[in-house]
Design a protein around this motif. Sequence first.
Motif, mmCIF file in Angstrom:
data_model
loop_
_atom_site.group_PDB
_atom_site.id
_atom_site.type_symbol
_atom_site.label_atom_id
_atom_site.label_comp_id
_atom_site.label_asym_id
_atom_site.label_seq_id
_atom_site.Cartn_x
_atom_site.Cartn_y
_atom_site.Cartn_z
ATOM 1 N N HIS A 261 0.794 -1.230 0.000
ATOM 2 C CA HIS A 261 0.000 0.000 0.000
ATOM 3 C C HIS A 261 0.826 1.279 0.000
ATOM 4 C CE1 HIS A 261 -2.788 -3.009 1.919
ATOM 5 N NE2 HIS A 261 -3.591 -2.487 1.023
ATOM 6 N N ASP B 34 -0.938 8.242 6.508
ATOM 7 C CA ASP B 34 -2.188 7.635 6.051
ATOM 8 C C ASP B 34 -3.260 7.654 7.125
ATOM 9 O OD1 ASP B 34 -2.103 6.683 3.278
ATOM 10 O OD2 ASP B 34 -0.357 5.537 3.938
ATOM 11 N N VAL C 208 -6.518 5.296 7.782
ATOM 12 C CA VAL C 208 -7.055 3.995 7.372
ATOM 13 C C VAL C 208 -8.429 3.785 8.002
ATOM 14 C CG1 VAL C 208 -6.723 1.496 7.607
ATOM 15 C CG2 VAL C 208 -4.778 2.977 7.012
ATOM 16 N N GLN D 32 -4.672 -4.088 6.856
ATOM 17 C CA GLN D 32 -4.284 -2.681 7.022
ATOM 18 C C GLN D 32 -4.230 -2.218 8.476
ATOM 19 O OE1 GLN D 32 -6.891 -0.286 4.539
ATOM 20 N NE2 GLN D 32 -5.788 -0.815 2.670
ATOM 21 N N LEU E 246 -6.894 5.040 2.816
ATOM 22 C CA LEU E 246 -6.852 3.609 2.503
ATOM 23 C C LEU E 246 -7.998 2.890 3.205
ATOM 24 C CD1 LEU E 246 -3.029 2.912 3.045
ATOM 25 C CD2 LEU E 246 -4.204 3.024 0.831
#
Length: 508
Positions: A192, A198, A200, A215, A248
């Motif tokens: 990823h 990020d 998530v 994740q 994500l």
Amino acid sequence: MNLSDWIERWAGFSADKPALRYEGAELSYGGLARHIARISGALSGTLGIRRGERVAWLGLNNAESIALLFACARVGAIFTPLNWRLTPVEHLALMADSQPSLLVVEPEFADAIAAKKVVVTGPRLACTGGPRAGWLDWDAMVEAAPLLGGGEGRYDDPVLLCYTSGTTGQPKGAVHTQDGMLWNAVNSTQMHDLTSQDRVLTTLPIFHVGGLNIQTMPALHAGATVTLHRRFDAATTLRTLVDERITLAVLVPTQLDLLLAEPGWNAADLSALRCITTGSTIIPAGLVRTIQARGIPVIQIFGSTETGPVAVFQRVADSGKVGVAGHCAVHCEMRLVDGDGNDVAPGQSGEVLIKGRNIMIGYWRDEAATRAALKDGWFATGDIGHLDGDGFLIIDDRKKEMIISGGENIFPAALEAILTECPDIEEAAVVGRPDERWGEIPVAVVVPRPGARLTEEGVLALFQDKVARYKHPRAVIFTDHLPRTSIGKLVKADIRKLARQTPPASSP
């Protein structure tokens, strides 16, 4: 060192940065580190949990479950998340196998567990959410516990016992070490391009390695922020993607279908979303193209509970290749073999074998199943695939008879056992039938005994309270015989054809 050091180190860098968001609350890396230390103190000091002992969790996604996993890693215990969709009878069977020293339960599941006399015959029970007669008050106990900053846990210790099922339908517990969790996180990071920047979103349940390890845990290893939804809701998911500028997310095809049906989908600002990861079943090409038409890459992952699961994947640059599983993970090896265990020629189909430090070390207390699945470190996935001209893995078929419906694994043998207990049924089989919404649905193909008058409703009622609702067959087909080989083995391929071609009906 152990997994809990991830949180300690990130707390040193960014103590105030959000680690977990859930139910409108927020827990920083510093706050999560302190909470892990408190839970570790409760496990080790208050309850005397030692290395190798199991700590089971029964509840929906929340920060407590994640902190409990890290605390188990610190003291060397084994976190055992139970599938909350199962019935209490199924929960008892898993606990009889895993023999946890402690079961931590959310209030909405406590009555069902207590009704099955687990309080008397099973492990110590703790309930979150406040005092409850006959139970340990988890919240108060953790609050009063001393901080445990060290701990005996090490990377070579088992830390996760995650139950799957074999083709026989009997549950098997895949055991993963802390080292395996680390290398799975590294594989996901490379899949990823995961970083501390990020955000998530986790909507899949963490009792699956898909929800926990594709994740969620990798994001915490990378110092990112994870938003946990207790369970999936399409409207809430869409709102969170927009409002929290999620970068994500992992969403299985059934979830994606529901998301696309939301009225606000077309107008939603999803510009922050770098990609959506999907898998767990056959991915409809049209679904992928519909999402990618909005400028959102969709990438696929191939793996299983036993592989951690990150074993084969696409990256964003590969998202244009719809229908492929991807390349082997950077820290894995892959082979395709024939029935004799020999590598197949390029372009030919064979069973997919995976090797890597992310692979389970074996099935819990099942040496025979472990020997069958792991040979010289290679895990036999039971899936058949081939490589295309660019070296991408394409899955052709499942060697196992497992049905995947809405991202959930359903094993026919357990359902067939219930059917054959009925005195009015001569024989029966359960197979998967393609379904636009769920990917597959289980269908029961039943041969009534002479003179019996069965109805579809009556057959479906046999499953009530015996297995989780999502496992129930959605239709029943009556026939006068089931196709078998010359040695009496059911020909499941022919039964699947029958299930697809014949409309459900009551027996005459």
